[in-house]
Design a protein around this motif. Structure first.
Motif, PDB file in Angstrom:
ATOM      1  N   LYS A   3      -6.149   0.760  -7.934  1.00 40.94           N
ATOM      2  CA  LYS A   3      -7.305   0.271  -7.178  1.00 40.94           C
ATOM      3  C   LYS A   3      -6.971  -1.031  -6.464  1.00 40.94           C
ATOM      4  O   LYS A   3      -7.320  -1.219  -5.294  1.00 40.94           O
ATOM      5  N   LEU A   4      -6.279  -1.945  -7.149  1.00 42.04           N
ATOM      6  CA  LEU A   4      -5.902  -3.224  -6.546  1.00 42.04           C
ATOM      7  C   LEU A   4      -4.953  -3.000  -5.374  1.00 42.04           C
ATOM      8  O   LEU A   4      -5.082  -3.644  -4.321  1.00 42.04           O
ATOM      9  N   GLU A  10      -6.007  -1.996   2.296  1.00 34.78           N
ATOM     10  CA  GLU A  10      -7.129  -2.061   3.233  1.00 34.78           C
ATOM     11  C   GLU A  10      -7.185  -3.431   3.909  1.00 34.78           C
ATOM     12  O   GLU A  10      -7.445  -3.531   5.114  1.00 34.78           O
ATOM     13  N   VAL A  11      -6.942  -4.486   3.144  1.00 35.39           N
ATOM     14  CA  VAL A  11      -6.910  -5.830   3.718  1.00 35.39           C
ATOM     15  C   VAL A  11      -5.791  -5.930   4.755  1.00 35.39           C
ATOM     16  O   VAL A  11      -5.987  -6.457   5.864  1.00 35.39           O
ATOM     17  N   GLY A 110       4.753  -1.542  -5.856  1.00 32.92           N
ATOM     18  CA  GLY A 110       3.659  -2.431  -5.523  1.00 32.92           C
ATOM     19  C   GLY A 110       3.547  -2.862  -4.077  1.00 32.92           C
ATOM     20  O   GLY A 110       2.635  -3.611  -3.726  1.00 32.92           O
ATOM     21  N   LEU A 111       4.448  -2.402  -3.224  1.00 35.98           N
ATOM     22  CA  LEU A 111       4.355  -2.744  -1.808  1.00 35.98           C
ATOM     23  C   LEU A 111       3.245  -1.940  -1.147  1.00 35.98           C
ATOM     24  O   LEU A 111       2.982  -0.800  -1.525  1.00 35.98           O
ATOM     25  N   ILE A 112       2.606  -2.512  -0.122  1.00 37.33           N
ATOM     26  CA  ILE A 112       1.574  -1.792   0.609  1.00 37.33           C
ATOM     27  C   ILE A 112       2.029  -1.492   2.043  1.00 37.33           C
ATOM     28  O   ILE A 112       1.249  -1.032   2.865  1.00 37.33           O
ATOM     29  N   PHE A 149       0.093   2.797   2.093  1.00 33.93           N
ATOM     30  CA  PHE A 149       1.345   2.303   2.659  1.00 33.93           C
ATOM     31  C   PHE A 149       1.246   2.282   4.171  1.00 33.93           C
ATOM     32  O   PHE A 149       0.943   3.299   4.805  1.00 33.93           O
ATOM     33  N   PHE A 150       1.522   1.121   4.767  1.00 35.37           N
ATOM     34  CA  PHE A 150       1.448   0.897   6.210  1.00 35.37           C
ATOM     35  C   PHE A 150       2.884   0.860   6.743  1.00 35.37           C
ATOM     36  O   PHE A 150       3.629  -0.084   6.470  1.00 35.37           O
TER      37      PHE A 150
END
Length: 281
Positions: A3-4, A10-11, A110-112, A149-150
């Motif tokens: 969730k985090l 999203e941020v 943990g990377l986004i 993931f972006f």
């Protein structure tokens, strides 16, 4: 944790939708991530160059493995509450499947977000042919689908001895069509080239600053159409520069005036996470 990570994603995605560029500095270890996290930046990135220097290696595909890059990225992501995007080099393999595996590994640590570049590491043929480069980005985008993931796709022409703006734009457009979320061409020669890239593509553009001879401001880059600014390994090199100047002073002059510019121990300690480990008994 899931969730985090989704919230951070999203941020991070929302940062790219603003009409002004944000700065995403590159940390090279957990300590620098914690320090940068105290300054008000909204996101961080990793840097393969900064990490390589810290462990006595060169920043190259031959020297750095996927496992160690992701281990370092995991430590950085764990050390900060900010979204972290990873420098994932060439995806750690020529084939599309290697890029997909790297993206999945990046999410798991943990990377986004993260970048895949089209450089080959081969001086005789420094960038992948367009068809293969697109296949690699497509595989990375497919691996990212449904995950927080972006994906950033990098066209490396200008730092690989191929200063071809037309081909660079063609590649970035193809990477966008393949599913990349952000487009990035490091080493663009001037502000007009930056404006042209931003005008000719349909995704947010990242520009790297801190390279020699380029001193465009955040405001100038924002007006040119840039939406994200990173600093690559330049913060790491700045830190090494300060250390080398201190070493030269001690060796050549026998003085220690460098200490007046050093960050006080208490200040750095205050930025670090307190973890008491009772080793007695």
């Amino acid at each position: 944790m899931v969730k985090l990570q989704q919230q951070k994603f999203e941020v991070f995605r929302a940062l790219h939708e603003r009409d002004r560029a944000f700065v995403m500095p590159n940390a090279w270890d957990a300590g620098t991530a914690r320090i940068l996290g105290t300054f008000g930046f909204e996101a961080l990135a990793t840097t393969s160059a900064g990490y390589a220097f810290s462990v006595g290696k060169r920043d190259s595909f031959a020297c750095l493995s996927r496992a160690e890059i992701l281990e370092n990225a995991a430590a950085i992501a764990e050390a900060t509450e900010l979204p972290v995007s990873g420098d994932l080099e060439d995806g750690f393999g020529a084939g599309p499947e290697a890029c997909a595996e790297t993206v999945i590994g990046a999410v798991e640590c943990g990377l986004i977000g993260g970048s895949i570049e089209d450089a080959t590491g081969d001086l005789s043929s420094p960038v992948y042919e367009l068809e293969q480069a697109v296949e690699r980005v497509t595989a990375a985008a497919e691996a990212a689908r449904g995950r927080p993931f972006f994906l950033t796709a990098r066209a490396e022409n200008f730092i690989c001895g191929r200063p071809d703006l037309k081909d660079t734009i063609r590649r970035l457009q193809a990477f966008s069509d393949a599913g990349a979320d952000v487009l990035y061409a490091p080493g663009l020669p001037d502000l007009e080239a930056v404006r042209t890239v931003c005008r000719e593509v349909d995704k947010p553009v990242n520009v790297v600053m801190g390279l020699k001879g380029k001193a465009w401001s955040v405001d100038t880059l924002s007006k040119a159409g840039v939406r994200r600014i990173s600093v690559g390994g330049s913060f790491a090199r700045a830190a090494l520069g300060a250390m080398m100047r201190a070493a030269h002073e001690v060796l050549e002059k026998g003085t220690f005036t460098y200490a007046k510019d050093a960050v006080p121990d208490a200040v750095v300690a205050g930025m670090m996470r307190a973890r008491k480990e009772d080793r007695r008994g």
